[in-house]
Scaffold this motif. Structure first.
Motif, PDB file in Angstrom:
ATOM      1  N   UNK B 201     -14.802 -12.164  15.933  1.00  0.00           N
ATOM      2  CA  UNK B 201     -14.874 -13.594  16.225  1.00  0.00           C
ATOM      3  C   UNK B 201     -14.592 -13.869  17.709  1.00  0.00           C
ATOM      4  N   UNK B 202     -13.509 -13.282  18.211  1.00  0.00           N
ATOM      5  CA  UNK B 202     -13.137 -13.524  19.608  1.00  0.00           C
ATOM      6  C   UNK B 202     -14.168 -12.914  20.561  1.00  0.00           C
ATOM      7  N   UNK B 203     -14.688 -11.740  20.210  1.00  0.00           N
ATOM      8  CA  UNK B 203     -15.704 -11.117  21.070  1.00  0.00           C
ATOM      9  C   UNK B 203     -16.945 -12.001  21.160  1.00  0.00           C
ATOM     10  N   UNK B 204     -17.378 -12.532  20.031  1.00  0.00           N
ATOM     11  CA  UNK B 204     -18.534 -13.426  20.029  1.00  0.00           C
ATOM     12  C   UNK B 204     -18.225 -14.678  20.849  1.00  0.00           C
ATOM     13  N   UNK B 205     -17.008 -15.179  20.703  1.00  0.00           N
ATOM     14  CA  UNK B 205     -16.601 -16.361  21.463  1.00  0.00           C
ATOM     15  C   UNK B 205     -16.585 -16.086  22.957  1.00  0.00           C
ATOM     16  N   UNK B 206     -16.059 -14.936  23.341  1.00  0.00           N
ATOM     17  CA  UNK B 206     -16.013 -14.584  24.771  1.00  0.00           C
ATOM     18  C   UNK B 206     -17.428 -14.479  25.343  1.00  0.00           C
ATOM     19  N   UNK B 207     -18.320 -13.855  24.582  1.00  0.00           N
ATOM     20  CA  UNK B 207     -19.707 -13.737  25.049  1.00  0.00           C
ATOM     21  C   UNK B 207     -20.337 -15.125  25.212  1.00  0.00           C
ATOM     22  N   UNK B 208     -20.031 -16.007  24.278  1.00  0.00           N
ATOM     23  CA  UNK B 208     -20.597 -17.370  24.334  1.00  0.00           C
ATOM     24  C   UNK B 208     -20.081 -18.121  25.568  1.00  0.00           C
ATOM     25  N   UNK B 209     -18.779 -18.063  25.794  1.00  0.00           N
ATOM     26  CA  UNK B 209     -18.247 -18.845  26.927  1.00  0.00           C
ATOM     27  C   UNK B 209     -18.641 -18.207  28.265  1.00  0.00           C
ATOM     28  N   UNK B 210     -18.878 -16.891  28.274  1.00  0.00           N
ATOM     29  CA  UNK B 210     -19.434 -16.241  29.468  1.00  0.00           C
ATOM     30  C   UNK B 210     -20.821 -16.786  29.784  1.00  0.00           C
ATOM     31  N   UNK B 211     -21.626 -16.901  28.737  1.00  0.00           N
ATOM     32  CA  UNK B 211     -22.991 -17.415  28.878  1.00  0.00           C
ATOM     33  C   UNK B 211     -22.951 -18.843  29.446  1.00  0.00           C
ATOM     34  N   UNK B 212     -22.047 -19.649  28.904  1.00  0.00           N
ATOM     35  CA  UNK B 212     -21.922 -21.049  29.371  1.00  0.00           C
ATOM     36  C   UNK B 212     -21.490 -21.089  30.835  1.00  0.00           C
ATOM     37  N   UNK B 213     -20.604 -20.182  31.189  1.00  0.00           N
ATOM     38  CA  UNK B 213     -20.094 -20.148  32.555  1.00  0.00           C
ATOM     39  C   UNK B 213     -21.203 -19.737  33.529  1.00  0.00           C
ATOM     40  N   UNK B 225     -17.148 -29.972  16.282  1.00  0.00           N
ATOM     41  CA  UNK B 225     -15.960 -29.669  17.084  1.00  0.00           C
ATOM     42  C   UNK B 225     -15.311 -28.356  16.663  1.00  0.00           C
ATOM     43  N   UNK B 226     -15.599 -27.883  15.455  1.00  0.00           N
ATOM     44  CA  UNK B 226     -14.929 -26.655  15.009  1.00  0.00           C
ATOM     45  C   UNK B 226     -15.375 -25.469  15.866  1.00  0.00           C
ATOM     46  N   UNK B 227     -16.693 -25.389  16.143  1.00  0.00           N
ATOM     47  CA  UNK B 227     -17.177 -24.337  17.055  1.00  0.00           C
ATOM     48  C   UNK B 227     -16.525 -24.511  18.419  1.00  0.00           C
ATOM     49  N   UNK B 228     -16.458 -25.764  18.872  1.00  0.00           N
ATOM     50  CA  UNK B 228     -15.923 -26.019  20.221  1.00  0.00           C
ATOM     51  C   UNK B 228     -14.430 -25.701  20.304  1.00  0.00           C
ATOM     52  N   UNK B 229     -13.716 -25.917  19.208  1.00  0.00           N
ATOM     53  CA  UNK B 229     -12.286 -25.595  19.198  1.00  0.00           C
ATOM     54  C   UNK B 229     -12.089 -24.102  19.488  1.00  0.00           C
ATOM     55  N   UNK B 230     -12.934 -23.292  18.874  1.00  0.00           N
ATOM     56  CA  UNK B 230     -12.895 -21.842  19.068  1.00  0.00           C
ATOM     57  C   UNK B 230     -13.340 -21.474  20.489  1.00  0.00           C
ATOM     58  N   UNK B 235     -12.283 -19.947  26.191  1.00  0.00           N
ATOM     59  CA  UNK B 235     -12.462 -20.253  27.616  1.00  0.00           C
ATOM     60  C   UNK B 235     -11.112 -20.452  28.301  1.00  0.00           C
ATOM     61  N   UNK B 236     -10.209 -21.146  27.617  1.00  0.00           N
ATOM     62  CA  UNK B 236      -8.870 -21.367  28.197  1.00  0.00           C
ATOM     63  C   UNK B 236      -8.133 -20.058  28.395  1.00  0.00           C
ATOM     64  N   UNK B 237      -8.227 -19.174  27.416  1.00  0.00           N
ATOM     65  CA  UNK B 237      -7.520 -17.896  27.520  1.00  0.00           C
ATOM     66  C   UNK B 237      -8.075 -17.064  28.681  1.00  0.00           C
ATOM     67  N   UNK B 244     -14.975 -29.027  26.976  1.00  0.00           N
ATOM     68  CA  UNK B 244     -15.666 -29.151  25.687  1.00  0.00           C
ATOM     69  C   UNK B 244     -15.514 -30.574  25.175  1.00  0.00           C
ATOM     70  N   UNK B 245     -16.622 -31.137  24.708  1.00  0.00           N
ATOM     71  CA  UNK B 245     -16.591 -32.545  24.315  1.00  0.00           C
ATOM     72  C   UNK B 245     -17.500 -32.784  23.116  1.00  0.00           C
ATOM     73  N   UNK B 246     -17.054 -33.631  22.229  1.00  0.00           N
ATOM     74  CA  UNK B 246     -17.868 -33.962  21.060  1.00  0.00           C
ATOM     75  C   UNK B 246     -18.891 -35.034  21.436  1.00  0.00           C
ATOM     76  N   UNK B 247     -20.057 -34.962  20.832  1.00  0.00           N
ATOM     77  CA  UNK B 247     -21.146 -35.893  21.173  1.00  0.00           C
ATOM     78  C   UNK B 247     -20.733 -37.350  20.949  1.00  0.00           C
TER      79      UNK B 247
END
Lengths: 461, 256
Positions: B201-213, B225-230, B235-237, B244-247
């Motif tokens: 889960x964390x690895x997938x999250x790290x890859x996602x926030x890298x892509x966003x960055x 927001x549940x995806x964004x919470x993760x 990203x914070x870590x 991150x913001x909800x529509x």
């Protein structure tokens, strides 16, 4: 058998940064290649529906088509054998080989023979089976490590790994990891086996009922040599590989390699119909749980699978876990839904090794609703008390809290208070799985519920 | 702005994790619906739809949650919640309890916020909103590949591209869209997957926030927001600056 711990194995795979990164990127490239090929075919979604419908039709008339296939193949001079399970399959293959005094077999890729664990069985009888698919051969040379992917069996290895392995096993240069050099070394080491083999084995991608013929798709041509050099050809095939007519074949051929590797077609699409003069051809038709699966209302469509591996390539969990983590011949999303029917206890963790994101379902060329079947398997695992005790207890507690508004409010207030007041070191403890690699959301000043009570509550409290 | 002639009576569904951790999204949803002329009620004894339990396969434990949900939400014209995965559970999976007429009424009247705005209210203008930022859109997997009908097209299927969230945001001045390399790959949240399969889960999250960055996103917006919470936690870590913001918050013109 002990349940497979996919999660722990995946953690070890991730810890090896270089391998994980290559694995993820390489397989994602296959997914992108698949998308590009799809974009060349305007009728792509129609093809998928057609393939799914043909399989549904065949599976719901399976007995008739199997008998039609047997009649026509027998008329072609092929000898048909029926195997109810893996043991019977292995026994039949062993008997055919014994009758021909076979000592060495050259074999192309077949998931089914792995499913039946045929190689170790034949080894006991003194029969050596050499894998002729390069990826399978790499895995065989690596102390019989199982394949980690059903189409690209050694995809979890880097070329440096293969260079070291080949240096150890077939005396190639350990310092040369040029893929061309490595594949040439593999080819040269296989050639004597092709020439010396007493028998050849293949699987089959498709059995065609109306012709009694079968089709094998490869990119290396190894199945053709395996089948055509030795005087005996044995093909092991699952009964779900049937399609009714030769004209149905095009639908699947157009989908298979595009879905699997992002190439329009496999290099070799070989049709086998009858034995050559002076040789024999045998087909072992294997059930091994397939008929039972056909009777499962929620899961029978998994028999439509044409083993393209697209679900693995697109699966974000598989790409970061490696196929070996699934502890099964069939890894990835399709393995997640096939394996629990084989051994629920052993594979009880697999349906949870998924975010149920649904990408697998949407790339599947025969439209198996993989992620919905994952959801259904979870219900069965829960019902049969196969969830680990700690997890079950956590769910029992959560359910009590979530079903009681008053208790729920108290728990949330308590959690928010802990989050505000406790020191960071206490909150981010090793038991806090969320916090190991992630920050926890800041506790708000008030929950929505409290906000409502304060700002709008006059009419409601 | 298109409006339905009679003010719709809406029950606001505030998913449990939004109630507990992101109340501002509940407030934004409420204010937005009221601005658009809805009469909004908040069924006061609501907790959770039962999704976390049902997704574990635990139908027995999900039943009480689902019954409580129906008790709270029965009889409304519309049930609107700012979370595709919760609405997906209500609409497509809420079958741990007997399927009475009341249950069916609830299940067929539940709407995710974006689809309610887009399909039911058919609103396209949010004149009070502006968002002068580089923004990446995160469509949750549920909203793409499970919710019927989906909120947007997915990359796996050949067909016309559409995105209800982007259509809603199209008239919000200032948004500069940035595109991700893997636009609709799962971020690895997956509900309890994020806890029990923490490593992947964390690895997938790290890859996602890298892509966003890499894409240069200042903000990531989503209807879930549940995806964004993760993602936010990842990203914070990692010390990344993207937010991150909800529509609902953008469409409501919240100052952030």
């Amino acid at each position: 058998m002990k349940p497979v711990d996919q999660s722990a194995a995946a953690d070890m795979f991730i810890a090896d940064v270089q391998h994980e990164r290559f694995h993820d990127h390489h397989l994602w490239d296959l997914r992108k290649g698949r998308d590009q090929e799809r974009d060349q075919i305007p009728e792509w979604e129609t093809l998928r529906q057609l393939a799914s419908d043909i399989k549904a039709h065949t599976l719901t008339h399976l007995a008739d088509y199997l008998e039609e296939f047997e009649r026509n193949a027998t008329a072609n001079g092929v000898q048909i054998h029926w195997a109810q399970d893996a043991q019977e399959h292995n026994r039949i293959v062993g008997e055919i080989f014994a009758a021909h005094q076979v000592k060495t077999v050259i074999k192309s890729k077949s998931m089914l023979t792995d499913e039946c664990q045929m190689r170790p069985y034949l080894a006991e009888l003194g029969i050596t089976v050499i894998e002729s698919d390069l990826g399978e051969r790499i895995q065989q040379l690596d102390d019989d490590q199982p394949p980690s992917h059903i189409v690209v069996p050694a995809v979890h290895k880097l070329r440096g790994d293969v260079a070291k392995l080949f240096a150890r096993t077939i005396n190639s240069d350990p310092n040369n990891d040029d893929p061309k050099v490595l594949s040439e070394a593999g080819r040269q080491s296989l050639r004597p086996h092709f020439l010396a083999a007493d028998a050849g084995m293949t699987g089959a991608n498709y059995l065609i009922a109306e012709t009694g013929s079968f089709v094998v798709c490869t990119n290396e041509g190894n199945a053709d040599i395996s089948a055509n050099l030795p005087p005996l050809h044995v093909a092991s095939v699952g009964i779900e590989k049937l399609i009714p007519r030769i004209e149905d074949l095009g639908v699947f051929i157009r989908l298979l390699s595009r879905s699997a590797l992002g190439s329009p077609i496999t290099q070799y699409t070989s049709h086998f119909r009858a034995p050559r003069d002076g040789s024999e051809m045998h087909i072992v038709l294997v059930d091994n749980g397939r008929s039972a699966r056909l009777g499962m209302a929620d899961f029978w469509t998994s028999l439509k699978c044409i083993r393209c591996g697209a679900c693995m390539n697109t699966c974000p969990v598989y790409r970061r876990s490696g196929g070996l983590s699934y502890g099964s011949v069939y890894p990835g999303p399709i393995g997640v839904i096939l394996n629990p029917a084989i051994d629920l206890h052993r594979y009880r963790a697999l349906p949870y090794a998924s975010t149920m994101n649904g990408s697998c379902t949407s790339v599947c060329p025969v439209k198996i609703n993989i992620h919905e079947q994952i959801y259904q398997w979870r219900r069965i695992i829960s019902e049969k008390q196969e969830l680990p005790l700690l997890r079950r207890t956590a769910l029992d507690v959560a359910a009590k809290v979530l079903a009681s508004p008053a208790l729920y409010r108290r728990v949330i207030a308590g959690v928010d208070q802990v989050s505000r007041e406790f020191p960071r070191a206490l909150i981010y403890n090793p038991l806090n799985a969320w916090g190991l690699q992630r920050e926890i959301p800041d506790a708000p000043k008030a929950t929505f519920h409290q906000w409502w009570a304060k700002n709008r509550g006059a009419d409601h409290e | 702005m298109t409006m339905t002639p009679i003010a719709p009576r809406v029950a606001l569904f505030v998913p449990c994790f939004i109630d507990a951790s992101f109340p501002e999204i509940g407030v934004a949803t409420l204010q937005l619906l009221e601005r658009l002329g809805c009469i909004v009620e908040y069924p006061f004894n609501q907790t959770c739809c039962g999704q976390p339990l049902a997704n574990e396969g635990d139908q027995k434990n999900a039943a009480a949650c689902e019954a409580l949900f129906v008790q709270n939400f029965a009889g409304y014209d519309y049930i609107v919640g700012p979370s595709a995965s919760c609405i997906h559970h209500v609409r497509q999976h809420m079958d741990a309890i007997e399927q009475t007429d009341e249950v069916t009424q609830v299940r067929t009247h539940a709407y995710e916020l974006v689809e309610f705005l887009h399909d039911i209210l058919q609103v396209r203008d949010f004149p009070w909103a502006s968002f002068p930022h580089k923004v990446a859109l995160h469509n949750s997997c549920t909203s793409l590949r499970s919710l019927q009908p989906p909120l947007a097209s997915m990359s796996e299927i050949r067909g016309p591209a559409f995105s209800k969230p982007k259509e809603l945001l199209a008239n919000v001045p200032g948004i500069e869209w940035v595109e991700l390399e893997r636009a609709d790959e799962c971020c690895g949240f997956g509900g309890l997957f994020s806890i029990f399969e923490e490593g992947v889960s964390a690895k997938m999250g790290y890859d996602k926030v890298d892509d966003q960055r890499r894409a240069g996103a200042e903000y990531i917006v989503s209807a879930d927001m549940s995806c964004l919470m993760h993602q936010k936690g990842c990203a914070q870590r990692l010390g990344y600056g993207q937010k991150y913001i909800h529509i609902a918050q953008i469409l409501n013109g919240d100052t952030v």
